[in-house]
Design an enzyme around this catalytic site. Structure first.
Site, short mmCIF file in Angstrom:
data_model
loop_
_atom_site.label_atom_id
_atom_site.label_comp_id
_atom_site.label_asym_id
_atom_site.label_seq_id
_atom_site.Cartn_x
_atom_site.Cartn_y
_atom_site.Cartn_z
N ASP A 193 16.98 4.72 5.60
CA ASP A 193 17.74 3.32 5.89
C ASP A 193 19.14 3.38 5.19
O ASP A 193 19.58 2.56 4.73
CB ASP A 193 16.95 2.38 5.35
CG ASP A 193 15.52 2.11 5.97
OD1 ASP A 193 15.34 2.89 6.60
OD2 ASP A 193 15.15 1.10 5.38
N ASP A 229 15.67 0.41 9.32
CA ASP A 229 15.18 -0.93 9.84
C ASP A 229 15.80 -1.39 11.09
O ASP A 229 17.08 -1.12 11.22
CB ASP A 229 15.68 -1.78 8.69
CG ASP A 229 14.39 -1.72 7.47
OD1 ASP A 229 13.42 -1.12 7.75
OD2 ASP A 229 14.62 -2.61 6.60
N HIS A 265 15.24 -4.77 13.14
CA HIS A 265 14.12 -5.70 13.06
C HIS A 265 14.67 -6.79 14.11
O HIS A 265 16.02 -6.79 14.56
CB HIS A 265 14.72 -6.75 11.71
CG HIS A 265 13.98 -5.93 10.60
ND1 HIS A 265 12.77 -5.55 10.39
CD2 HIS A 265 14.59 -5.79 9.37
CE1 HIS A 265 12.68 -5.06 9.38
NE2 HIS A 265 13.66 -5.33 8.50
N HIS A 274 12.21 -12.00 12.34
CA HIS A 274 11.28 -10.99 11.49
C HIS A 274 10.90 -11.73 10.26
O HIS A 274 11.49 -12.70 9.96
CB HIS A 274 11.96 -9.85 11.03
CG HIS A 274 11.29 -8.86 10.67
ND1 HIS A 274 11.07 -8.76 9.02
CD2 HIS A 274 10.31 -7.97 11.21
CE1 HIS A 274 9.98 -7.73 9.02
NE2 HIS A 274 9.66 -7.36 10.05
N LYS A 325 11.95 1.48 12.68
CA LYS A 325 10.63 0.69 12.00
C LYS A 325 11.01 -0.76 11.99
O LYS A 325 12.29 -1.21 11.72
CB LYS A 325 10.55 1.20 10.86
CG LYS A 325 11.53 1.26 9.43
CD LYS A 325 11.07 2.18 8.34
CE LYS A 325 12.08 2.21 7.36
NZ LYS A 325 12.24 0.73 6.76
N CYS A 355 11.82 1.15 0.40
CA CYS A 355 11.57 1.93 1.43
C CYS A 355 11.33 3.25 1.21
O CYS A 355 10.72 4.27 1.81
CB CYS A 355 12.45 1.64 2.78
SG CYS A 355 12.32 -0.03 3.39
#
Length: 234
Positions: A11, A52, A54, A58, A124, A176
């Protein structure tokens, strides 16, 4: 077993880095030179980026919840284990500012990163109802490839290349990075977190995180350790 290491860079995205990231981690951009040094190592069989990624709605975004329980960083909500089909199983979800929305500049990897060195990218957190700190599974431990919220099964990708060891760096150390490393160890890989290659959301939390990593069979190592020299030596 032969030494076949993989690198997971977690990330390293605009929204997690100062000065303009919506969820900027202090010092997050400063670790890019070390990560680039790792990315150019010829020792790694596989180099993985995670992002990430999203949707706007979310569940972790504070703005998607009603007042007064919608203050980012401060408030928590109960979320259900929807992927595991166990609605009675719940956990506390910390609420965050809107970050890393799909196909926005904030979701992109930072320019300082030598991104052309990555072999694969794991996106993800793509399911509105599922939080994913780990690149391997959701916060309940469910594998969420496909319907859940990640674009590929990272454990399968690593096993398919006979990976023996996994080195983890990136953002954020207390979320994370931690969960990705713990999942890696749980999946059976010898796993390291390079201490200088991470930064935390919550200042002062790293000592506690190191304890959790050690208890989860993850080794926290320095960039000058023997384990690091093993993959930084041409």
């Amino acid at each position: 077993m032969a030494f076949k290491p993989a690198l997971i860079v977690v990330d390293m995205q605009n929204d997690f880095c100062p000065p303009n990231g919506s969820l900027a981690v202090s010092g997050g951009r400063d670790i890019a030179p070390l990560i680039n040094k790792l990315l150019h190592s010829q020792q790694f069989v596989l180099k993985v980026a995670t992002q990430d990624f999203h949707p706007k709605d979310h569940i972790s975004f504070a703005s998607n919840h009603p007042e007064p329980n919608n203050k980012p960083f401060e408030c928590f909500v109960d979320v259900q284990n929807v992927i595991g089909n166990k609605p009675n199983e719940t956990m506390k979800q910390r609420l965050w500012p809107v970050h890393c929305v799909q196909d926005t500049l904030g979701a992109a990897l930072i320019d300082e990163l030598d991104s052309d060195q990555f072999d694969i990218t794991v996106r993800k957190g793509m399911n509105s109802d599922v939080e994913m700190y780990s690149a391997f599974s959701d916060s309940f431990g469910n594998l969420t490839a496909g319907a859940g919220g990640v674009n590929l099964d990272l454990a399968d990708e690593l096993r398919g290349r006979d990976i023996s060891h996994v080195y983890v760096v990136g953002l954020a150390g207390d979320y994370c990075v931690k969960d990705t490393a713990l999942s890696s160890a749980k999946a059976g890989f010898t796993t390291y977190v390079i201490e200088e290659g991470q930064r935390c959301v919550d200042s002062g939390s790293w000592e506690e995180i190191k304890t959790a990593l050690t208890q989860g069979s993850v080794s926290v190592i320095g960039s000058e350790s023997d384990e690091s020299r093993r993959i930084l030596t041409a």
